[in-house]
Design a protein around this motif. Sequence first.
Motif, PDB file in Angstrom:
ATOM      1  N   LEU A   1      45.963  62.599   6.038  1.00 40.94           N
ATOM      2  CA  LEU A   1      46.312  62.509   4.614  1.00 40.94           C
ATOM      3  C   LEU A   1      45.088  62.089   3.823  1.00 40.94           C
ATOM      4  O   LEU A   1      44.378  61.155   4.199  1.00 40.94           O
ATOM      5  N   LEU A   2      44.869  62.789   2.710  1.00 44.12           N
ATOM      6  CA  LEU A   2      43.810  62.360   1.796  1.00 44.12           C
ATOM      7  C   LEU A   2      44.446  61.394   0.814  1.00 44.12           C
ATOM      8  O   LEU A   2      45.393  61.745   0.113  1.00 44.12           O
ATOM      9  N   VAL A   3      43.935  60.182   0.790  1.00 44.27           N
ATOM     10  CA  VAL A   3      44.536  59.179  -0.093  1.00 44.27           C
ATOM     11  C   VAL A   3      43.468  58.586  -1.005  1.00 44.27           C
ATOM     12  O   VAL A   3      42.279  58.562  -0.678  1.00 44.27           O
ATOM     13  N   HIS A   4      43.956  58.140  -2.152  1.00 41.08           N
ATOM     14  CA  HIS A   4      43.055  57.555  -3.143  1.00 41.08           C
ATOM     15  C   HIS A   4      43.932  57.031  -4.270  1.00 41.08           C
ATOM     16  O   HIS A   4      45.070  57.499  -4.427  1.00 41.08           O
ATOM     17  N   GLU A   5      43.416  56.120  -5.045  1.00 38.25           N
ATOM     18  CA  GLU A   5      44.251  55.637  -6.152  1.00 38.25           C
ATOM     19  C   GLU A   5      44.516  56.745  -7.183  1.00 38.25           C
ATOM     20  O   GLU A   5      45.483  56.703  -7.918  1.00 38.25           O
ATOM     21  N   ASP A   6      43.662  57.759  -7.204  1.00 42.28           N
ATOM     22  CA  ASP A   6      43.906  58.922  -8.065  1.00 42.28           C
ATOM     23  C   ASP A   6      44.490  60.104  -7.284  1.00 42.28           C
ATOM     24  O   ASP A   6      44.510  61.228  -7.770  1.00 42.28           O
ATOM     25  N   GLY A   7      44.917  59.827  -6.058  1.00 42.53           N
ATOM     26  CA  GLY A   7      45.477  60.905  -5.238  1.00 42.53           C
ATOM     27  C   GLY A   7      46.989  60.834  -5.215  1.00 42.53           C
ATOM     28  O   GLY A   7      47.607  60.342  -6.155  1.00 42.53           O
ATOM     29  N   VAL A   8      47.574  61.341  -4.127  1.00 44.93           N
ATOM     30  CA  VAL A   8      49.026  61.237  -3.989  1.00 44.93           C
ATOM     31  C   VAL A   8      49.356  60.469  -2.717  1.00 44.93           C
ATOM     32  O   VAL A   8      48.624  60.514  -1.735  1.00 44.93           O
ATOM     33  N   ASP A   9      50.470  59.816  -2.816  1.00 46.50           N
ATOM     34  CA  ASP A   9      50.939  59.082  -1.645  1.00 46.50           C
ATOM     35  C   ASP A   9      52.436  58.873  -1.829  1.00 46.50           C
ATOM     36  O   ASP A   9      52.959  59.059  -2.923  1.00 46.50           O
TER      37      ASP A   9
ATOM     38  N   ILE B   1      45.231  65.681  -2.513  1.00 47.57           N
ATOM     39  CA  ILE B   1      44.483  66.294  -3.613  1.00 47.57           C
ATOM     40  C   ILE B   1      43.022  66.376  -3.199  1.00 47.57           C
ATOM     41  O   ILE B   1      42.372  65.359  -2.965  1.00 47.57           O
ATOM     42  N   PHE B   2      42.515  67.574  -3.097  1.00 52.88           N
ATOM     43  CA  PHE B   2      41.106  67.770  -2.740  1.00 52.88           C
ATOM     44  C   PHE B   2      40.220  67.544  -3.956  1.00 52.88           C
ATOM     45  O   PHE B   2      39.165  66.945  -3.868  1.00 52.88           O
ATOM     46  N   PHE B   3      40.676  68.035  -5.088  1.00 48.43           N
ATOM     47  CA  PHE B   3      39.823  67.922  -6.272  1.00 48.43           C
ATOM     48  C   PHE B   3      40.672  67.863  -7.527  1.00 48.43           C
ATOM     49  O   PHE B   3      41.689  68.542  -7.646  1.00 48.43           O
ATOM     50  N   ARG B   4      40.221  67.035  -8.440  1.00 47.99           N
ATOM     51  CA  ARG B   4      40.880  66.984  -9.743  1.00 47.99           C
ATOM     52  C   ARG B   4      39.876  66.482 -10.769  1.00 47.99           C
ATOM     53  O   ARG B   4      39.188  65.487 -10.556  1.00 47.99           O
TER      54      ARG B   4
ATOM     55  N   ALA C   1      46.470  59.172  10.583  1.00 51.29           N
ATOM     56  CA  ALA C   1      45.129  59.506  10.074  1.00 51.29           C
ATOM     57  C   ALA C   1      45.155  59.560   8.558  1.00 51.29           C
ATOM     58  O   ALA C   1      45.884  60.364   7.966  1.00 51.29           O
ATOM     59  N   ARG C   2      44.407  58.681   7.947  1.00 54.36           N
ATOM     60  CA  ARG C   2      44.335  58.643   6.481  1.00 54.36           C
ATOM     61  C   ARG C   2      42.878  58.558   6.098  1.00 54.36           C
ATOM     62  O   ARG C   2      42.119  57.781   6.657  1.00 54.36           O
ATOM     63  N   ARG C   3      42.494  59.353   5.136  1.00 56.73           N
ATOM     64  CA  ARG C   3      41.103  59.327   4.689  1.00 56.73           C
ATOM     65  C   ARG C   3      41.085  59.054   3.199  1.00 56.73           C
ATOM     66  O   ARG C   3      41.779  59.730   2.427  1.00 56.73           O
ATOM     67  N   VAL C   4      40.286  58.070   2.816  1.00 52.54           N
ATOM     68  CA  VAL C   4      40.140  57.814   1.387  1.00 52.54           C
ATOM     69  C   VAL C   4      39.178  58.864   0.830  1.00 52.54           C
ATOM     70  O   VAL C   4      38.038  58.978   1.264  1.00 52.54           O
ATOM     71  N   HIS C   5      39.722  59.676  -0.069  1.00 52.35           N
ATOM     72  CA  HIS C   5      38.897  60.747  -0.671  1.00 52.35           C
ATOM     73  C   HIS C   5      39.062  60.707  -2.180  1.00 52.35           C
ATOM     74  O   HIS C   5      40.177  60.827  -2.701  1.00 52.35           O
ATOM     75  N   ASP C   6      37.964  60.533  -2.876  1.00 58.05           N
ATOM     76  CA  ASP C   6      37.998  60.499  -4.340  1.00 58.05           C
ATOM     77  C   ASP C   6      38.103  61.935  -4.850  1.00 58.05           C
ATOM     78  O   ASP C   6      37.183  62.740  -4.647  1.00 58.05           O
TER      79      ASP C   6
ATOM     80  N   ASP D   1      31.772  67.817  -3.844  1.00 53.44           N
ATOM     81  CA  ASP D   1      31.049  68.154  -2.617  1.00 53.44           C
ATOM     82  C   ASP D   1      31.871  67.793  -1.383  1.00 53.44           C
ATOM     83  O   ASP D   1      31.995  68.575  -0.441  1.00 53.44           O
ATOM     84  N   GLU D   2      32.447  66.595  -1.432  1.00 56.15           N
ATOM     85  CA  GLU D   2      33.282  66.152  -0.322  1.00 56.15           C
ATOM     86  C   GLU D   2      34.536  67.048  -0.224  1.00 56.15           C
ATOM     87  O   GLU D   2      34.980  67.390   0.873  1.00 56.15           O
ATOM     88  N   ALA D   3      35.067  67.414  -1.377  1.00 54.50           N
ATOM     89  CA  ALA D   3      36.262  68.270  -1.387  1.00 54.50           C
ATOM     90  C   ALA D   3      35.967  69.591  -0.695  1.00 54.50           C
ATOM     91  O   ALA D   3      36.743  70.063   0.143  1.00 54.50           O
ATOM     92  N   ARG D   4      34.825  70.179  -1.022  1.00 62.39           N
ATOM     93  CA  ARG D   4      34.470  71.471  -0.410  1.00 62.39           C
ATOM     94  C   ARG D   4      34.229  71.308   1.090  1.00 62.39           C
ATOM     95  O   ARG D   4      34.628  72.158   1.895  1.00 62.39           O
ATOM     96  N   SER D   5      33.590  70.208   1.431  1.00 60.65           N
ATOM     97  CA  SER D   5      33.304  69.957   2.836  1.00 60.65           C
ATOM     98  C   SER D   5      34.600  69.790   3.633  1.00 60.65           C
ATOM     99  O   SER D   5      34.771  70.359   4.711  1.00 60.65           O
ATOM    100  N   LEU D   6      35.546  69.025   3.072  1.00 61.52           N
ATOM    101  CA  LEU D   6      36.818  68.805   3.768  1.00 61.52           C
ATOM    102  C   LEU D   6      37.632  70.094   3.845  1.00 61.52           C
ATOM    103  O   LEU D   6      38.298  70.370   4.851  1.00 61.52           O
ATOM    104  N   ALA D   7      37.559  70.897   2.772  1.00 59.98           N
ATOM    105  CA  ALA D   7      38.362  72.127   2.720  1.00 59.98           C
ATOM    106  C   ALA D   7      37.970  73.099   3.817  1.00 59.98           C
ATOM    107  O   ALA D   7      38.797  73.864   4.306  1.00 59.98           O
ATOM    108  N   GLN D   8      36.689  73.077   4.196  1.00 59.42           N
ATOM    109  CA  GLN D   8      36.275  74.079   5.178  1.00 59.42           C
ATOM    110  C   GLN D   8      36.355  73.574   6.619  1.00 59.42           C
ATOM    111  O   GLN D   8      36.166  74.345   7.549  1.00 59.42           O
ATOM    112  N   ARG D   9      36.682  72.295   6.788  1.00 55.97           N
ATOM    113  CA  ARG D   9      36.765  71.790   8.163  1.00 55.97           C
ATOM    114  C   ARG D   9      38.083  72.196   8.809  1.00 55.97           C
ATOM    115  O   ARG D   9      39.128  72.234   8.166  1.00 55.97           O
ATOM    116  N   THR D  10      38.036  72.518  10.084  1.00 55.46           N
ATOM    117  CA  THR D  10      39.225  73.017  10.775  1.00 55.46           C
ATOM    118  C   THR D  10      39.698  72.052  11.864  1.00 55.46           C
ATOM    119  O   THR D  10      40.623  72.352  12.607  1.00 55.46           O
TER     120      THR D  10
END
Lengths: 317, 625
Positions: A236-244, A280-283, A254-259, A264-273
């Motif tokens: 789960l991508l979590v952040h105070e501006d994310g969803v939970d 929320i990857f990006f906003r 597995a929880r990852r704090v992602h702003d 850049d991080e959003a694109r990197s995470l999006a392509q990982r398999t």
Amino acid sequence: MSSIAISLLDIEDDASECLVAEDYQTREGKWCAGCGDFGALNAVKRLLAKEQLKPEKMAFVSGIGCSSRFPHYVNAYGFHGIHGRALPIATGLKLARPELDVFVVMGDGDCTSIGAGHWIHATRYNPNLTVLLLDNNIYGLTKNQTSPTTPQGYKSNTSPRGSVLPALNPLQATLGVSNASFVAQTADWVPAHMYATLQAAYQHTGFSFIRILQRCPKFTPDVFQDQIKNPDLTELLVHEDGVDAPGLERLFKARRVHDPKDIDEARSLAQRTDMLRLGIFFRDDSFPVYDEIRSVRPVSPEEKVQGLEREFDRYAV
Amino acid sequence: MNRTANSQTTVTAVPEHTVEIITNSGEGAQKCATIFGQTCAKMGNGVWTVEIIPAEIEPPHHTVTSTSGNIVRFGTEKVTNWGDRSKLAVAFNDQVCLSRHRLDSFDDDCIILHEAMWEKHEDENIRNNYAKAMEEMSSKNYRFIKVPIEEETLKVVDNAQHGKNMFALGLLAEIYQRDLSIIEKQIANIFRHKSAKVTEVNIELVKNGIAWARENLDFQFQIKSVPAKESRVVMNGNQAAALGAVAAGMEMCAMYPITPATSVSHELAAIIENYGGMVHQAEDEIAACGVALGASYGGKVALTVTSGPGMALKTEFLALAIMTEIPLVVLNVQRGGPSTGLPTKVEQSDLLSSLYSQPGDAPRVVIAPRSIEECFHAMVTARRIAETFRCVVIILTDANLASGVQQFTRPKFDVRWQQEPIDFSALPEGLRPYDWDSETGLSRRIVPGTPGGQHTVTGLAHDEESHVSYDPESNERGCKMRSRKLAVFQSTLIPPSVYGDEEGDLLVVGWGSTQGAIEEAVDRARAEGMKISTCQLTFLSPMEPGLKEIFSRFKQVMTVEINYSDTVGDPYITEETRRYGQLAWLLRAQTLVDIDCWTSCPGQPLRPNDIYNSIIDKSERGASK
């Protein structure tokens, strides 16, 4: 808690308000038993009830495919159009009637194949639409043909020896478009997360793109089975501006704090398999929104006539 | 300035003339012709101008394919078409001149004011090509007058490329005794966004052209003019259509760039936001149609503007608009086809595809303005029809109307031309989304936002509730109701008027932009005592009523069209295998009358003389039957 972070507890309040989730449904969905579209419809109904949207003040626009039957089941205005072309209609409607809440529902063939051009450009126009990509990795309505998101090697009627190409990644593609302002991923088998994601998308001003991983019990029953059986394969991508949502932390270790501002991080995470990632990857709310930047002052018929006289003066002889 | 010619000058009075300004692309022929045409119009002459445009922006200079230019036909009376061959030309080089010669554009004794510098140019190649071109053109009796256009221009500016056109304008001004004060005002207006110096320099060039002509030319032409009583405007068909869209209250034009339609959106983009509207440049032709449809679904009457290849791409969305009964106006500025065909040139080849290019039965209204003035009014009419009948209206203009410039009576605008406010009042109890009136097929348009009106429109077969329905009865009823609307609309039309006597030997039927040329040809034949009339159709789907009755009053009926048809007698072509012109096909099917056709697709407007010859030919064949 930020205003956008959602608590499941909020849903309980809905009952006391005028319209409940069931008021937003007109008829039973005609999907196969076990279809993920039912879950998406439920989550949408809950969102509409939570926001207490007036049925006549919203429109659901879709293309062609199983998921595009969606508008027929919602108590709202609906436009069940042609294959791949929901986005131009929704954009035109939003430009004409910015006060309406406009939702778009597309399938993976609809959005990422025949409608791919519109998808790229609607992302860039960034009109204020809530966009659901119901991605079951297959053409269902036409009965089991390979779609762009079908996993490589997966067998279908058009690829009996398995899909020959790597699957197209809709998150990666959307995140690559200039002016993309909201990109998220959720899954029909995690209803609390799907609901929370929908609500965040609705509240975002701009083109809110949610890829909803959706089970097709007929043609791709096993594509998400590993993740469904083993929650440890999901992060789960979590952040105070994310969803939970409460309870998700018990399900997903597995929880990852992602702003979500970090493109850049959003694109990197999006392509990982390595894992399936939901959240929320990006906003970014600061990007130009097409229906806002193109909005013009209304002009009365009388004013138009007066103005036309001036235009014709330019051509007078 | 003294505008009297010197004593050696012969002044010939003529009722009209056709003049060409021919240059390399990018040498400003358009500006020269625009100012010249507008000056003629302001002086009270009838005017028609036509652009000669290469498809490329600036192809290699000094070649036969680089020809760019304008034809200006002006006369004492109203001018309705580009006429026959040119009487006078200003040519900036031998190759562009040769290209016009090869197209048989010049009258046999055309006066050609020709750039003098090429004959003795230092480049041997250029000299040789010049000699060859002159040799080829010597087959005609043209009167070449060498003019040092570039040399004279360089006396005023450093770059003759931007100035020769104004010197040429001066030549024409002197030959036709144009009012210099009007020219000066036109120049000031055209360069109003540039510094005052630019206007000054351009006026100086015109004056130099006038002075040179006065000094060196021994002829002038006098074309009387009658100043108009009513106020008039002069513009091209695309500008007229754009202003018509504003007058109709349209607030959304969604488009994708395509020649020769794009300039409609240029005009609209410049002004429509002052009228509460917008031009949306979509990612492709399909999306342009979709955005227009979406806006129309939301309550606007939207417009999409395109040409043939774009029309082909929009077909699926047009069918959706027809099936969902959402009003939509489509302007198709026809060009030569098929495929990308002749991008900048005229043809009337999209008639049948405009009627039939959708899968299934998809009734729609098709109208074809006959003049530049009608390009304006057609937008207002189309908006009204689309809304009243919840249907798609296709307007067919063409490259001839799009870029032709003509004056017409200034319209008196009416607020009723605009869309009425959408009715958002609550719906009557039990009203269904497609509550078709069994007689008329009409039903109330329910726009999102109307309380209690929620429903889903669909491109699938549907019943009155707009529920997907595949049952036989429901599908037949939907087809019937969508078709019925066209019959109801047709019942509001009146039979077309006949130009000439109401009966006779031959009736020539045309549609759209060819009206002026056909009527001129028919006038010529009638002046020789032939019993020939003509009838120009505007409504192609549904057609105006009474056609069969009108046709019955003539011994023969033929269409004249700018599209392809087979010629009987060509290899394999017989009366049985013959493919007719597009209007002829329709009229034959509609009336069961044995209608002949004469068509041509030369990539340019039809000439009155060619139409006249076809009429004579048909009459002779008819008489010998």
